[in-house]
Design a protein around this motif. Structure first.
Motif, PDB file in Angstrom:
ATOM      1  N   ARG A  67       0.855  -1.005  -0.101  1.00 40.77           N
ATOM      2  CA  ARG A  67      -0.020  -0.004  -0.101  1.00 40.77           C
ATOM      3  C   ARG A  67       0.866   1.247   0.034  1.00 40.77           C
ATOM      4  NH1 ARG A  67      -2.229   2.434   4.578  1.00 40.77           N
ATOM      5  NH2 ARG A  67      -4.087   3.773   4.119  1.00 40.77           N
ATOM      6  N   GLU A  70       2.506   1.402  -3.412  1.00 42.27           N
ATOM      7  CA  GLU A  70       1.442   2.253  -4.519  1.00 42.27           C
ATOM      8  C   GLU A  70       1.185   3.525  -4.270  1.00 42.27           C
ATOM      9  OE1 GLU A  70      -1.756  -0.643  -4.028  1.00 42.27           O
ATOM     10  OE2 GLU A  70      -0.700  -2.235  -4.796  1.00 42.27           O
ATOM     11  N   HIS A  71       1.220   3.981  -3.002  1.00 39.89           N
ATOM     12  CA  HIS A  71       0.877   5.367  -2.771  1.00 39.89           C
ATOM     13  C   HIS A  71       2.157   6.413  -3.146  1.00 39.89           C
ATOM     14  CE1 HIS A  71      -0.604   8.870  -0.746  1.00 39.89           C
ATOM     15  NE2 HIS A  71       0.577   9.243  -0.080  1.00 39.89           N
ATOM     16  N   GLU A 120      -9.790   6.362  -0.209  1.00 42.12           N
ATOM     17  CA  GLU A 120      -8.521   5.801  -0.005  1.00 42.12           C
ATOM     18  C   GLU A 120      -7.697   6.661  -0.968  1.00 42.12           C
ATOM     19  OE1 GLU A 120      -6.563   4.009   1.473  1.00 42.12           O
ATOM     20  OE2 GLU A 120      -5.656   2.774   0.326  1.00 42.12           O
ATOM     21  N   SER A 123      -4.698   3.696  -4.363  1.00 41.80           N
ATOM     22  CA  SER A 123      -5.065   2.290  -4.656  1.00 41.80           C
ATOM     23  C   SER A 123      -4.701   1.888  -6.210  1.00 41.80           C
ATOM     24  CB  SER A 123      -6.509   1.991  -4.331  1.00 41.80           C
ATOM     25  OG  SER A 123      -7.060   2.779  -4.758  1.00 41.80           O
ATOM     26  N   PRO A 143      -3.760   2.099   8.218  1.00 42.77           N
ATOM     27  CA  PRO A 143      -4.830   1.339   7.669  1.00 42.77           C
ATOM     28  C   PRO A 143      -5.924   1.074   8.695  1.00 42.77           C
ATOM     29  CG  PRO A 143      -2.916  -0.055   7.839  1.00 42.77           C
ATOM     30  CD  PRO A 143      -2.519   1.578   7.976  1.00 42.77           C
ATOM     31  N   ASP A 216      -9.832  -0.079   5.450  1.00 43.22           N
ATOM     32  CA  ASP A 216      -8.841  -0.392   4.413  1.00 43.22           C
ATOM     33  C   ASP A 216      -8.841  -2.284   4.339  1.00 43.22           C
ATOM     34  OD1 ASP A 216      -7.348   1.999   3.631  1.00 43.22           O
ATOM     35  OD2 ASP A 216      -7.474   2.267   5.925  1.00 43.22           O
ATOM     36  N   GLY A 241      -8.572  -1.786  -1.209  1.00 37.95           N
ATOM     37  CA  GLY A 241      -8.582  -2.503   0.157  1.00 37.95           C
ATOM     38  C   GLY A 241      -8.578  -3.910   0.097  1.00 37.95           C
ATOM     39  N   ARG A 315      -8.317  -8.273  -2.858  1.00 34.08           N
ATOM     40  CA  ARG A 315      -8.458  -6.758  -3.053  1.00 34.08           C
ATOM     41  C   ARG A 315      -9.686  -6.221  -3.892  1.00 34.08           C
ATOM     42  NH1 ARG A 315      -2.688  -3.948  -3.667  1.00 34.08           N
ATOM     43  NH2 ARG A 315      -3.846  -2.023  -2.922  1.00 34.08           N
TER      44      ARG A 315
END
Length: 593
Positions: A67, A70-71, A120, A123, A143, A216, A241, A315
C-alpha cells in the motif's frame, strides 16, 4: 523458581484487575496477545485457528508495505502529470480524456465522478485497469481494520500488537458476553491495545452497510458460512482495500449438500478429489458476484485451504468497465461420472475488432453428451472462479517476510510450508488431478509422482503440485494426453482383465496417440522437494479440528473435539460450582462412564 512464582503472582493480580472472579479464567497467550478464557465456554475461542491468524498477519504486513509502495507510485505519477500540464501552453485546447486501456485496447468509458472513490488516497491496482483517486490527498493514513465477528477479540488484539503501521482496529460482535470478554481482554493487554482496539456491540451487516468504503481491511471469520455478510462487506472496503474471508462449512462447499451450497453461494459443487480447491473457487465467485452489484470487482492475492476451512484474501476495486471482465473469469465444470476426466466451460469471451472489445457468451458445449474417454455421462457444476487464485509475487514476498520474522509466528512451520507449496503451484491451471484416482479407474499399479510428472514434461506440458492435496497434480495437459500417458504405463505394467463395461476397460481399449517418454525430467521435482523442504505437515496434536461453538454445554460426547483432559477438567469444574441437589437434576446420562 522464586522468579517464576513472582511472575505467576503478577499474572494473578493482573487478572484480578479486570475480573471479580479470577479463578474462573485461564490465560491463553498467542503471539504477543493474551486473553482470558472462561471455563464455561461462554465465548468462542479456537486454538486450531492459530494458522489462520498467523497467515492473516503475514498478509496484512505485506499489504501495508504494498500500500505504501503504491501510494508513492501514485504521487510520483501525479507529480509527472502536473509538470506536463504546466509545460503546455495555457491557451491551447483542452486535451481529450483518454480511455482506460486493458491489454493496450480501450475498455469502456472513463468512470464518472460518482464511481470514483474518495476514501483511499492510493489504490493503484496491479491490474491493467487503474482506479482514479481523490485530489489533494497526499498523506497516507494508517490502515483502518474491521474485525466483523470478534468473539474474544484475540485476532483484533494480535493485529494491533503485532502488525507494524496499523491504525485503528474495530472489533464487532452481536453477543453481549463476547463484547464484554473482548473489552476485558483489551484492558488485560495494556495501553497499546487500549489505544488501537475498539469493541462494539453491533450487527456486523448493519455496521458495514452504514460505513461504506471506510475500512482498508475487513476480516470475516464466522463460525460457518460467511455468505450473509458478503453483500455488506464488499461495500465497506475502500478502493484497493483488502477483504479477508473464511468459510468453515466445508461439507456444504464440497458437495455434501449441493442444493444448500447453491442457495448460499450461487454455485453447485461436485464430489471429486479437487472439491477443496473447488470450494475456494466457489467462495471467490460468490464474493465477485456480490462486488459486481456495486460496480466493483476482486483481485485474489492468496487463497488457502487448510485444516477444516478455506480462507481467501482479495483486493476490491471499483470500475464499471473492468467489471465487464467477470464472465471471462468464471466457468462451469463437466465432471465425468465414470473416470477422472473434467472439462471447463467459460461463461464469456471477448472479440476485438477495430480497436474495440465486444463481450459475448462463451462457445459451447465443450463436451459431448457422453465422455469421449470412457463413454459415461457428465455431471455439471459451478459456476466457479477459473482465473488465478493467487498473486505469486505477493506469495513470494510473504514467504520472505515470514522467514525473516519466524520467531513472531507461533505456527511458523505450518504457514511457511503452505506458502512454499502455493509458490510452486501453476497459477493459470484451475483444479487438479489425483494420480491415485487415475490408477483406481484403470485398476493398475501407480507410477511414482516423479515418473508421471516426467512423462507430462517430456510431452511438452507443465505440471506442479497443489497445496490442497499432497497427491494432487495440476497440469495444462488435456485429458486425452493424460490418458495416453497412463495407457503407455499400463502397457509396461499390465493389469488383470476387467468387465467390458468398466470405464478403465474402455479407456485401455483405445490405442495411445502419444507415445509417453518416462525418462526422468529435470523439472520433475520442485525446488522445495529437491531441497527436502517440508510442504505438508501432520497435525500438531490429537483432536485437531474445529472446537465447540460458544455457549454449548460440554459433555463426554465432545471428547473427539476437545480431548479427554479438557472435557474432564471443565465437567469437574462445573460440578464443584453447583449444589448437590441441582447436580442430580442436570446430570447427563452420557457422562456416566
Amino acid at each position: 523458581m522464586g522468579g517464576a512464582d513472582k511472575t505467576g503472582e503478577e499474572r494473578k493480580q493482573k487478572v484480578e484487575t479486570v475480573s471479580s472472579d479470577p479463578n474462573d479464567y485461564t490465560i491463553i497467550k498467542e503471539g504477543e496477545a493474551e486473553i482470558l478464557m472462561h471455563a464455561k465456554n461462554e465465548v468462542f475461542y479456537n486454538k486450531t485457528q492459530v494458522n489462520n491468524r498467523d497467515i492473516s498477519i503475514a498478509v496484512l504486513r505485506t499489504f501495508i508495505s504494498r500500500r505504501k509502495e503504491e501510494h508513492e507510485a501514485f504521487l510520483s505519477k501525479r507529480k509527472k502529470t502536473a509538470s506536463k500540464i504546466s509545460e503546455e501552453p495555457a491557451s491551447g485546447p483542452e486535451a481529450p480524456i483518454e480511455p482506460i486501456l486493458q491489454d493496450g485496447k480501450p475498455n469502456g468509458k472513463v468512470e464518472e465522478s460518482e464511481e470514483i472513490s474518495q476514501d483511499e488516497p492510493c489504490s493503484i491496482s496491479e491490474e491493467p485497469v487503474q482506479t482514479l483517486e481523490g485530489k489533494g490527498r497526499a498523506e497516507l493514513k494508517p490502515p483502518k481494520v474491521l474485525e466483523a465477528l470478534s468473539a474474544s477479540g484475540l485476532r483484533a488484539l494480535r493485529y494491533a500488537r503485532e502488525v507494524e503501521g496499523i491504525g485503528q482496529v474495530v472489533a464487532l460482535d452481536n453477543d453481549k458476553a463476547s463484547v464484554e470478554a473482548c473489552r476485558r481482554n483489551i484492558k488485560f493487554n495494556g495501553s497499546v491495545a487500549g489505544s488501537k482496539v475498539d469493541s462494539h456491540l453491533a450487527d456486523a451487516r448493519v455496521f458495514m452497510l452504514t460505513h461504506p468504503k471506510e475500512f482498508d481491511m475487513v476480516d470475516l471469520d464466522p463460525y460457518g458460512s460467511p455468505s450473509v455478510f458478503l453483500d455488506s462487506a464488499v461495500q465497506s472496503v475502500v478502493d484497493g482495500g483488502m477483504l479477508m474471508c473464511t468459510a468453515t462449512d466445508m461439507a456444504v462447499l464440497c458437495g455434501g449438500n449441493g442444493e444448500v451450497c447453491y442457495s448460499k453461494y450461487g454455485s453447485y459443487p461436485l464430489r471429486a478429489k479437487y472439491c477443496h480447491e473447488m470450494a475456494l473457487r466457489i467462495l471467490l465467485a460468490c464474493i465477485e458476484s456480490h462486488a459486481n452489484r456495486y460496480k466493483r470487482y476482486i483481485v485474489p492475492v492468496l487463497s488457502v485451504q487448510m485444516d477444516f476451512y478455506v480462507r481467501v484474501f482479495v483486493r476490491i476495486y471499483t470500475s464499471a468497465s473492468a467489471m465487464k471482465n467477470t464472465p471471462l473469469k468464471l466457468s462451469y465444470i463437466y465432471q465425468c461420472t465414470g473416470c477422472d476426466s473434467f472439462h471447463l466451460q467459460p461463461i464469456g469471451r471477448t472479440v476485438s475488432k477495430n480497436n474495440s472489445v465486444r463481450y459475448l457468451p462463451g462457445f459451447g458445449p465443450v463436451v459431448p453428451q457422453e465422455c469421449s474417454d470412457c463413454g459415461k455421462k457428465y455431471n455439471m457444476g459451478g459456476p466457479i472462479w477459473s482465473a488465478p487464485i493467487h498473486d505469486q509475487e505477493w506469495v513470494t514476498s510473504m514467504l520472505v517476510d515470514v522467514k525473516l520474522m519466524k520467531d513472531r509466528y507461533p505456527a511458523y512451520d505450518r504457514i511457511s510450508a503452505v506458502l512454499t507449496t502455493i509458490s510452486e503451484e501453476l497459477p493459470d491451471v484451475p483444479l487438479f488431478l489425483s494420480l491415485h484416482n487415475l490408477c483406481a479407474t484403470l485398476k493398475c499399479t501407480s507410477p511414482s509422482a516423479v515418473i508421471f510428472r516426467s512423462a507430462v514434461i517430456n510431452a511438452g506440458y507443465r505440471i506442479s503440485g497443489t497445496h490442497v492435496n499432497p497427491l494432487g497434480l495440476k497440469s495444462n495437459a488435456p485429458m486425452d494426453v493424460i490418458w495416453d500417458i497412463m495407457r503407455c504405463w499400463v502397457r509396461n505394467h499390465p493389469v488383470k482383465a476387467q468387465p467390458l463395461d468398466q470405464s478403465g476397460t474402455v479407456i485401455l481399449g483405445k490405442e495411445p496417440v502419444l507415445q509417453a517418454n518416462f525418462a526422468r525430467a529435470v523439472a520433475s521435482l520442485s525446488k522445495a522437494q529437491a531441497k527436502k523442504v517440508a510442504r505438508f505437515l501432520p497435525n500438531p496434536e490429537r483432536h485437531w479440528g474445529p472446537k465447540l461453538r460458544a455457549g454449548r454445554q460440554i459433555t463426554s460426547k465432545h471428547v473427539s473435539l476437545l480431548g479427554p483432559e479438557a472435557v474432564n477438567s471443565i465437567i469437574n469444574h462445573e460440578e464443584g460450582d453447583q449444589p448437590q441437589a441441582k447436580r442430580k437434576k442436570t446430570e447427563d446420562p452420557t457422562c456416566i462412564s
